[in-house]
Design an enzyme around this catalytic site. Sequence first.
Site, PDB file in Angstrom:
ATOM      1  N   HIS A  67       1.663  -1.223  -0.050  1.00 34.13           N
ATOM      2  CA  HIS A  67       0.283  -0.070  -0.268  1.00 34.13           C
ATOM      3  C   HIS A  67       0.786   1.267   0.412  1.00 34.13           C
ATOM      4  CE1 HIS A  67      -3.219   2.610   1.606  1.00 34.13           C
ATOM      5  NE2 HIS A  67      -2.690   3.082   2.175  1.00 34.13           N
ATOM      6  N   GLU A  68       2.082   1.378   0.978  1.00 31.41           N
ATOM      7  CA  GLU A  68       2.608   2.563   1.511  1.00 31.41           C
ATOM      8  C   GLU A  68       3.689   2.244  -0.738  1.00 31.41           C
ATOM      9  OE1 GLU A  68       2.699   4.344   3.088  1.00 31.41           O
ATOM     10  OE2 GLU A  68       1.315   3.321   4.105  1.00 31.41           O
ATOM     11  N   HIS A  98       1.823   4.772  -2.680  1.00 32.90           N
ATOM     12  CA  HIS A  98       1.744   5.876  -3.625  1.00 32.90           C
ATOM     13  C   HIS A  98       3.142   6.480  -4.306  1.00 32.90           C
ATOM     14  CE1 HIS A  98      -1.498   6.793  -0.388  1.00 32.90           C
ATOM     15  NE2 HIS A  98      -1.112   5.438   0.973  1.00 32.90           N
ATOM     16  N   GLU A 102      -6.404   6.989  -0.926  1.00 30.09           N
ATOM     17  CA  GLU A 102      -5.535   6.138  -0.598  1.00 30.09           C
ATOM     18  C   GLU A 102      -5.993   4.625  -0.994  1.00 30.09           C
ATOM     19  OE1 GLU A 102      -4.089   5.436   1.967  1.00 30.09           O
ATOM     20  OE2 GLU A 102      -3.054   6.937   2.258  1.00 30.09           O
ATOM     21  N   ASP A 139      -5.216   0.946  -1.428  1.00 30.65           N
ATOM     22  CA  ASP A 139      -5.976  -0.108  -0.984  1.00 30.65           C
ATOM     23  C   ASP A 139      -5.792  -1.076  -1.848  1.00 30.65           C
ATOM     24  OD1 ASP A 139      -5.641   0.573   1.203  1.00 30.65           O
ATOM     25  OD2 ASP A 139      -7.777   0.716   0.851  1.00 30.65           O
TER      26      ASP A 139
END
Length: 424
Positions: free
Chosen positions: A278-279, A282, A358, A362
């Site tokens: 997930h990070e 970004h 976000e 996901d």
Amino acid sequence: MARKMGFYGVIAYVLYGFVVYWYLFSFADANLPFEYEGSKADPATFLNGRELMLSEEYSKIRNLLFFLSTPFEWLFYFLILLLGLSKAFKRWGEETSKNKYGQTAIYVFWLSFFAYIATFPLSYISYTLSKTYNISTQSFAAWMKDELIDFWVNYAFMFVIVIVLYWLMNKFKTYWWLFAWLFSVPFTLFIMFLQPVVIDPLYNDFTPLKNKELETKILDLAAQANIPAEHVFEVDMAEKTNALNAYVTGIGSNSRIVLWDTTLNKLNDDQILFIMAHEMAHYVEKHIYIGIAGYLLMSLIGLYLVSRLLNWAIKRWGKEFKLKHPGDLRSLPLFLMFLSMMLFAASPITNLVSRYQETRADDYAIEMTGNTDAAISAFQELTKAGLSQVNPPWLVKIFRYGHPTMLERISRLEEYEIQKRNGN
């Protein structure tokens, strides 16, 4: 007139407080829609009865503190002007120092000090609330240390910003807001670059991930995403909180992927890999840079609106505020009040963009890992550790939530699981 304005300001804040309390404790509905009852997003399936009760209590009180704190800041700055304290701060600076920068430093110190004293009760209540509900593990002494670091870091930044801002206000009386924004662009990038290596270590110790086997798995994920990562960092948060977190911070060569040690202690490797994916999303989708661009655009609009509001307010209530023009240092509380109002008004928009990013992260993470069980259980553990509401009230969501609600995140994963099972 000034006394009457102050009285009306206090009354308005008290009435606002009652309305917010009524909304959060009597009107707002945080119950789960019936179609989600019994699903993996239903907190009754992964929280016991006591945890459910504590989650509702803690969330309501914490939301109340949030909605009370920002307008209290506006009231504080409003009263600082009406009571003549801003004028007194400037006089104290002039009496203490003959140097212009010294006078500004003294003014900013007294304004910051009074603001800290005024807001300390709400900060302390928030701290004791976290301790009571076993979210915070931090001692009062350690908490005060962080508070003092906050004060001096914020004071240093404020002093530099005020020096530049009021020089621009007096040199470019009409278009100071545009020049202030132009100065803010390199300043923002500099702070973003500096934060991971200078500011963050003031509060916690950051070290390379000690679990080398896990780090290898994470770096393998990074390689699949074409991310040139060499290290994953962990930070010692267990002495401060029981909550879980991971994040990406910094820009350029100073970018860091960080895991709290609480996350490492409470989640298994598969759950952590989902969070790391997930990070990484970004980074892959350049959300940090999009966020910086969005912030700079909003700040341009905000500074323009603040300049218009300053001129309007001083023209209409200059006598009561003891101000003749925006370039007077005594106007700083008015500037900060309007700036805070702009930030608060813009928060539903910035939160909406953040929630979209976000959700994208996901989706990226689940496509990369393919492990819905680990993803769902990770979100359940995050909910339990932070006593978060799975389905918060609407106003709470739009003003507070930069992430999708846990109801949205978990139900989306369940839909993905069904589609995968059906071969879609």
